[in-house]
Design a protein around this motif. Sequence first.
Motif, short mmCIF file in Angstrom:
data_model
loop_
_atom_site.label_atom_id
_atom_site.label_comp_id
_atom_site.label_asym_id
_atom_site.label_seq_id
_atom_site.Cartn_x
_atom_site.Cartn_y
_atom_site.Cartn_z
N THR A 52 33.74 74.15 53.37
CA THR A 52 33.68 74.73 54.71
C THR A 52 34.72 74.07 55.61
O THR A 52 35.47 74.77 56.31
N ALA A 58 32.34 79.46 56.37
CA ALA A 58 31.07 78.89 55.94
C ALA A 58 30.83 79.09 54.45
O ALA A 58 30.91 80.20 53.93
N HIS A 59 30.56 77.97 53.79
CA HIS A 59 30.16 77.94 52.39
C HIS A 59 28.79 77.29 52.32
O HIS A 59 28.48 76.39 53.10
N MET A 70 30.51 81.39 49.24
CA MET A 70 31.04 81.58 50.58
C MET A 70 30.33 82.78 51.19
O MET A 70 30.27 83.85 50.57
N ILE A 81 34.31 79.40 61.05
CA ILE A 81 33.81 78.20 61.73
C ILE A 81 34.59 77.96 63.02
O ILE A 81 35.81 77.93 63.03
#
Length: 127
Positions: A52, A58-59, A70, A81
């Motif tokens: 991330t 965002a993962h 992801m 993010i």
Amino acid sequence: MSSVEDVARREQGTEFLPKFDANGLITAVAVDHRTGALLMLAHMDAEAIAKTRESGFAHFHSRSRKRLWMKGESSGHVLKIVEIRVDCDQDALELRVEPAGPACHTLATSCFYRALSSDGTLKRIDD
């Protein structure tokens, strides 16, 4: 180092020291940075946090698939993010994000699209 010193470092210091649970996970909530709306809750492991931070998207760690994923990898509904916030004892993260479409796999804007009624049933709420 004593546990008191460790707590002080984690709660008052400037080091990022995520406090993972017994499964190596930390709770993460995704929040729309413009509206403040809660979009989703997921879990991250060290690999998801690193990916991330590296990618800007965002993962998470999928507990059901037991692998890194992801958000939006198949739908295109990624979460970009804006900022990662850390709670007081570093056992939860708030991902301030810019969503590219609905956050929920059901195509609802948020995964929190129902409210528990006083009679115990779920009522769909408008986004």
